[in-house]
Design an enzyme around this catalytic site. Sequence first.
Site, short mmCIF file in Angstrom:
data_model
loop_
_atom_site.label_atom_id
_atom_site.label_comp_id
_atom_site.label_asym_id
_atom_site.label_seq_id
_atom_site.Cartn_x
_atom_site.Cartn_y
_atom_site.Cartn_z
N PHE A 116 0.60 -1.16 0.59
CA PHE A 116 -0.05 -0.64 0.46
C PHE A 116 1.03 1.44 0.18
O PHE A 116 1.61 1.71 1.03
CB PHE A 116 -0.58 0.24 1.10
CG PHE A 116 -2.01 1.00 1.30
CD1 PHE A 116 -2.95 0.66 0.49
CD2 PHE A 116 -1.87 2.33 2.04
CE1 PHE A 116 -4.12 1.69 0.50
CE2 PHE A 116 -2.65 3.29 1.80
CZ PHE A 116 -4.21 2.80 1.24
N ASP A 187 2.55 -6.38 7.60
CA ASP A 187 1.30 -5.30 7.87
C ASP A 187 -0.29 -5.78 7.86
O ASP A 187 -0.04 -6.48 6.64
CB ASP A 187 1.33 -3.81 6.56
CG ASP A 187 -0.32 -2.98 6.55
OD1 ASP A 187 -0.93 -3.67 7.32
OD2 ASP A 187 0.38 -1.90 6.91
N TYR A 212 -10.73 -0.91 11.11
CA TYR A 212 -11.72 0.42 10.16
C TYR A 212 -12.42 -0.78 9.02
O TYR A 212 -13.32 -0.21 8.45
CB TYR A 212 -12.02 1.38 10.08
CG TYR A 212 -10.56 1.65 9.54
CD1 TYR A 212 -10.67 1.87 7.90
CD2 TYR A 212 -9.11 2.63 9.51
CE1 TYR A 212 -9.21 2.01 7.63
CE2 TYR A 212 -8.67 2.68 8.92
CZ TYR A 212 -8.43 2.38 7.71
OH TYR A 212 -6.63 3.29 7.46
N LYS A 213 -11.53 -1.54 8.99
CA LYS A 213 -11.47 -2.85 7.68
C LYS A 213 -12.62 -3.86 7.99
O LYS A 213 -13.91 -3.63 8.22
CB LYS A 213 -10.49 -3.22 6.89
CG LYS A 213 -9.90 -1.58 6.74
CD LYS A 213 -8.45 -1.94 5.72
CE LYS A 213 -7.71 -1.00 5.03
NZ LYS A 213 -7.00 -0.54 4.78
N ARG A 359 -12.41 -3.47 -7.58
CA ARG A 359 -12.03 -4.30 -6.50
C ARG A 359 -13.64 -4.60 -5.23
O ARG A 359 -14.54 -4.08 -4.77
CB ARG A 359 -11.36 -3.60 -5.45
CG ARG A 359 -10.98 -4.45 -4.72
CD ARG A 359 -10.13 -2.94 -3.85
NE ARG A 359 -10.44 -2.47 -2.81
CZ ARG A 359 -9.47 -1.70 -1.58
NH1 ARG A 359 -8.14 -3.08 -1.12
NH2 ARG A 359 -10.12 -1.03 -1.22
C1 LIG Z 1 -6.02 0.19 5.06
C2 LIG Z 1 -3.93 0.27 4.66
C3 LIG Z 1 -3.59 1.49 5.05
C4 LIG Z 1 -3.99 2.97 5.52
O1 LIG Z 1 -3.21 3.58 6.68
P1 LIG Z 1 -4.14 4.84 7.77
O2 LIG Z 1 -3.37 5.69 8.08
O3 LIG Z 1 -4.79 3.99 8.84
O4 LIG Z 1 -4.78 5.73 7.35
C5 LIG Z 1 -2.60 1.35 5.44
N1 LIG Z 1 -1.65 0.47 5.02
C6 LIG Z 1 -2.15 -0.44 4.01
C7 LIG Z 1 -1.39 -2.20 3.87
C8 LIG Z 1 -3.87 -0.65 4.10
O5 LIG Z 1 -3.88 -1.73 4.16
#
Ligand SMILES: *Cc1c(COP(=O)(O)O)cnc(C)c1O
Length: 400
Positions: A116, A187, A212-213, A359
């Site tokens: 990400f 992660d 939150y996911k 997705r």
């Molecule tokens: C959703 C997601 C994030 C989001 O990070 P926030 O700081 O909570 O906005 C970061 N890394 C990955 C791999 C994600 O899927």
Amino acid sequence: MNDSHSTLPRKDLFEIPEGLIYLDGNSLGPLPKTVPARVNAMLQAEWGHHLIRGWNLAGWMEQPLSVANRVARLIGAADNTLVLGDTLSIKVYQALSAALTLRPERKVILTDSGNFPSDLYMAQGLIRQLGAGHELRVVDPENVAQEITTDIAAVLLTQVDYRTGRLHDMPELSKRAADANAVMIWDLAHSAGALPVEVEESGCEFAVGCTYKYLNGGPGAPAFIYVRPDVVSEIDPALAGWLGHEAPFAFEPDYRPATSIERFRVGTPPVIQIAALDEALTLWDDVDLHELRKVSVSLCEQFIEEVEARVPQLKLVSPRDALRRGSQVSFAFGEGYAAMQALIERGVIGDFRAPDVMRFGFTPLYIDGADVSRAVVILEEVISQNLWEDPKYKAVGRVT
Ligand SMILES: *Cc1c(COP(=O)(O)O)cnc(C)c1O
């Protein structure tokens, strides 16, 4: 999956508008029905009535640890090895900055091109700030295993690729990292609540993720960080906030890290968000993650099969092998953005990831096989009748 022992799905426990098929719980989980009353009680009885006394009377100060223990059980970690707070990007920074101090003689952070962007950006920012000649080495996901060599300080990987759903072999790659004496950071953004994860068993030093996911903690819910207990005391945290201090209320002029995982706390916890998350986590009390995974695989398989049979214009970009896929399925389509908007207007919510990925997340807590079939019928309508050509679907919002 419909056997009498099944506890899935449990749609009635979620606030999902009538007729809507929600295939985006991998990005923002829906609202569990009991959350508003719980949050309201917290606001009225705790904040409203206790005021500042709430920190002690309602246990607000302990919650980043006590509620984290509920998350720990879902990812195979022991009690008091996780703490909640901040956002995932911050937790990535904490883990990575700590990892680099554990391997001062090495200068390479290994990650993959499917990671990400925020994880990559945080690594780039940290490297710039350190100014010590570190390198972020970005390799193809397929090549990660062979790239874990003895010059690597830290391996930073997201287990499930946010775009394609490709699932890394966490035990195997953790072992490779350990063999190369590299620090392993996982992660789990798209893993926690999506599939069984064994953090402790993997031996990794760090794991981070958001709530939150798949965990339905709501927009802005706090992130979590796991640190292997034996390395906690070796780390002098870069984000040395007062609540990570051994004695915050001694107000000493110099930082002295807490002896426990609490040294990874930074500042005041988001108490209202934690109340929402704590309530949302009660849904998981009797969920068998292995059963959940079985149902998730079957929903994904069904979706792939039906889309390929009815909507051949879409090209599968997720791994076909269920063992190598998380709980989402992605298809490429040149006009994917507009097609997704047309789909959303017809009550099927997925999302779009540039450049051309549609997705779809499958969350067995509130999605069943009938939803999958109905979603495919609507998708077929959108694509076969070129409904996405309407110019109104091409206006791009700030959030896709
Ligand atoms: C959703 C997601 C994030 C989001 O990070 P926030 O700081 O909570 O906005 C970061 N890394 C990955 C791999 C994600 O899927």
